[in-house]
Design a protein around this motif. Structure first.
Motif, mmCIF file in Angstrom:
data_model
loop_
_atom_site.group_PDB
_atom_site.id
_atom_site.type_symbol
_atom_site.label_atom_id
_atom_site.label_comp_id
_atom_site.label_asym_id
_atom_site.label_seq_id
_atom_site.Cartn_x
_atom_site.Cartn_y
_atom_site.Cartn_z
ATOM 1 N N LEU A 89 -14.411 25.384 -2.269
ATOM 2 C CA LEU A 89 -13.006 25.606 -2.779
ATOM 3 C C LEU A 89 -12.097 26.071 -1.310
ATOM 4 C CD1 LEU A 89 -14.105 28.338 -5.316
ATOM 5 C CD2 LEU A 89 -13.369 25.918 -5.704
ATOM 6 N N ASP A 90 -12.641 26.515 -0.438
ATOM 7 C CA ASP A 90 -11.866 26.709 0.848
ATOM 8 C C ASP A 90 -11.232 25.306 1.432
ATOM 9 O OD1 ASP A 90 -12.575 29.535 0.921
ATOM 10 O OD2 ASP A 90 -14.132 29.235 2.444
ATOM 11 N N ASP A 91 -12.152 24.255 1.238
ATOM 12 C CA ASP A 91 -11.875 22.870 1.623
ATOM 13 C C ASP A 91 -10.590 22.569 0.733
ATOM 14 O OD1 ASP A 91 -13.881 22.993 3.736
ATOM 15 O OD2 ASP A 91 -15.016 21.585 2.718
ATOM 16 N N LEU A 92 -10.519 22.819 -0.561
ATOM 17 C CA LEU A 92 -9.487 22.464 -1.434
ATOM 18 C C LEU A 92 -8.646 23.512 -1.343
ATOM 19 C CD1 LEU A 92 -12.116 21.580 -4.239
ATOM 20 C CD2 LEU A 92 -10.736 19.865 -2.621
ATOM 21 N N LYS A 93 -8.584 24.294 -0.631
ATOM 22 C CA LYS A 93 -7.563 25.482 -0.667
ATOM 23 C C LYS A 93 -7.293 26.163 -2.174
ATOM 24 C CE LYS A 93 -5.069 23.325 3.086
ATOM 25 N NZ LYS A 93 -6.274 22.699 3.934
ATOM 26 N N ILE A 94 -8.285 26.501 -2.694
ATOM 27 C CA ILE A 94 -8.488 27.178 -3.941
ATOM 28 C C ILE A 94 -9.065 28.580 -3.649
ATOM 29 C CG2 ILE A 94 -9.393 27.262 -6.372
ATOM 30 C CD1 ILE A 94 -9.150 24.035 -5.989
ATOM 31 N N ILE A 95 -8.297 29.499 -4.143
ATOM 32 C CA ILE A 95 -8.824 30.788 -4.120
ATOM 33 C C ILE A 95 -9.517 31.200 -5.637
ATOM 34 C CG2 ILE A 95 -8.365 33.371 -4.062
ATOM 35 C CD1 ILE A 95 -6.031 32.211 -2.201
ATOM 36 N N PRO A 96 -10.781 31.526 -5.563
ATOM 37 C CA PRO A 96 -11.503 31.709 -6.854
ATOM 38 C C PRO A 96 -10.784 32.949 -7.426
ATOM 39 C CG PRO A 96 -12.909 32.155 -5.157
ATOM 40 C CD PRO A 96 -11.753 31.545 -4.528
ATOM 41 N N VAL A 97 -10.871 33.099 -8.759
ATOM 42 C CA VAL A 97 -10.740 34.346 -9.500
ATOM 43 C C VAL A 97 -12.049 34.968 -9.803
ATOM 44 C CG1 VAL A 97 -10.054 35.308 -11.694
ATOM 45 C CG2 VAL A 97 -8.799 33.604 -10.781
ATOM 46 N N LYS A 98 -12.235 36.260 -9.340
ATOM 47 C CA LYS A 98 -13.477 36.848 -9.493
ATOM 48 C C LYS A 98 -13.344 37.931 -10.531
ATOM 49 C CE LYS A 98 -14.604 36.301 -4.695
ATOM 50 N NZ LYS A 98 -15.125 36.788 -3.375
ATOM 51 N N LEU A 99 -14.230 37.864 -11.556
ATOM 52 C CA LEU A 99 -14.405 38.827 -12.489
ATOM 53 C C LEU A 99 -15.817 39.410 -12.838
ATOM 54 C CD1 LEU A 99 -12.284 36.782 -15.481
ATOM 55 C CD2 LEU A 99 -11.577 38.944 -14.217
ATOM 56 N N ASP A 100 -15.977 40.511 -13.452
ATOM 57 C CA ASP A 100 -17.079 41.071 -13.901
ATOM 58 C C ASP A 100 -17.077 40.743 -15.354
ATOM 59 O OD1 ASP A 100 -18.023 42.244 -11.486
ATOM 60 O OD2 ASP A 100 -16.810 43.909 -11.605
ATOM 61 N N ILE A 101 -18.340 40.321 -15.907
ATOM 62 C CA ILE A 101 -18.383 40.223 -17.212
ATOM 63 C C ILE A 101 -19.688 40.631 -17.645
ATOM 64 C CG2 ILE A 101 -16.796 38.129 -17.290
ATOM 65 C CD1 ILE A 101 -19.235 36.335 -17.312
ATOM 66 N N LYS A 102 -20.037 40.484 -18.914
ATOM 67 C CA LYS A 102 -21.267 40.893 -19.669
ATOM 68 C C LYS A 102 -22.065 39.692 -19.350
ATOM 69 C CE LYS A 102 -19.292 43.504 -23.290
ATOM 70 N NZ LYS A 102 -18.957 43.934 -24.759
ATOM 71 N N HIS A 103 -23.433 40.130 -19.076
ATOM 72 C CA HIS A 103 -24.444 39.027 -19.080
ATOM 73 C C HIS A 103 -24.805 38.520 -20.448
ATOM 74 C CE1 HIS A 103 -28.573 37.369 -18.137
ATOM 75 N NE2 HIS A 103 -28.067 37.665 -16.666
ATOM 76 N N SER A 104 -25.035 37.095 -20.243
ATOM 77 C CA SER A 104 -25.276 36.329 -21.578
ATOM 78 C C SER A 104 -26.383 37.047 -22.261
ATOM 79 C CB SER A 104 -25.388 34.907 -21.083
ATOM 80 O OG SER A 104 -26.635 34.742 -20.362
ATOM 81 N N SER A 105 -27.335 37.684 -21.766
ATOM 82 C CA SER A 105 -28.649 37.897 -22.488
ATOM 83 C C SER A 105 -28.591 38.958 -23.463
ATOM 84 C CB SER A 105 -29.665 38.476 -21.365
ATOM 85 O OG SER A 105 -29.082 39.677 -20.906
ATOM 86 N N ILE A 106 -27.241 39.627 -23.386
ATOM 87 C CA ILE A 106 -26.984 40.518 -24.411
ATOM 88 C C ILE A 106 -26.405 39.857 -25.782
ATOM 89 C CG2 ILE A 106 -26.443 42.452 -22.771
ATOM 90 C CD1 ILE A 106 -23.442 42.317 -23.671
ATOM 91 N N PHE A 107 -26.039 38.690 -25.755
ATOM 92 C CA PHE A 107 -25.554 37.998 -26.831
ATOM 93 C C PHE A 107 -26.780 37.252 -27.500
ATOM 94 C CE2 PHE A 107 -21.954 38.584 -24.053
ATOM 95 C CZ PHE A 107 -21.174 38.890 -24.871
ATOM 96 N N ASP A 108 -26.780 37.307 -28.945
ATOM 97 C CA ASP A 108 -27.649 36.414 -29.411
ATOM 98 C C ASP A 108 -27.722 34.947 -29.618
ATOM 99 O OD1 ASP A 108 -28.760 38.973 -30.519
ATOM 100 O OD2 ASP A 108 -27.584 38.750 -32.512
ATOM 101 N N ASP A 109 -26.616 34.613 -29.025
ATOM 102 C CA ASP A 109 -26.452 33.029 -29.039
ATOM 103 C C ASP A 109 -25.702 32.756 -27.862
ATOM 104 O OD1 ASP A 109 -26.558 30.268 -30.250
ATOM 105 O OD2 ASP A 109 -24.369 30.468 -30.201
#
Length: 131
Positions: A89-109
């Motif tokens: 991403l640095d090479d492409l000059k892209i700044i990633p968006v960082k987000l806290d989300i719920k872990h997938s294991s709490i979803f049934d699917d």
């Protein structure tokens, strides 16, 4: 107007998958809408998912989001897999968006998890609305 189809395309979590995601970013650098680093917790451990969202091609209504889901431990210093993504991403000059989300294991699917993440991204105006 057709509604926009936003879908996650899951790659694996190993080194080869991270390199594949990085290569997708390099080849599609002009199509990248955003890059993401998601963090989530499971049993008091933090994990990262990395993703790139690509703009639709021409008049297509498909908005793919390629992801390596939760396979990267969120440690300090960062793991080599996360550093590889960040370097790309640095090479492409892209700044990633960082987000806290719920872990997938709490979803049934897994599809419910991806619907949840798409909802979070839309609510935060990080991906386009459906139309």
């Amino acid at each position: 107007m057709l509604s926009l189809i936003q879908r996650f395309i899951e790659l694996g979590e190993g080194y080869g998958d991270i390199f594949e995601l990085c290569e997708l970013a390099k080849v599609n650098k002009n199509r990248i809408h955003r890059a993401f680093i998601f963090t989530s917790k499971k049993e008091s451990k933090e994990y990262c998912s990395i993703a790139i969202a690509l703009k639709p091609i021409n008049s297509a209504n498909f908005f793919p989001i390629y992801i390596c889901r939760e396979g990267i431990p969120n440690t300090n210093p960062s793991t080599q897999r996360l550093l590889t993504f960040q370097t790309t991403l640095d090479d492409l000059k892209i700044i990633p968006v960082k987000l806290d989300i719920k872990h997938s294991s709490i979803f049934d699917d897994k599809e419910l998890f991806y619907q949840y993440v798409i909802g979070v991204l839309r609510l935060n105006h990080l991906i386009p609305p459906l139309q």
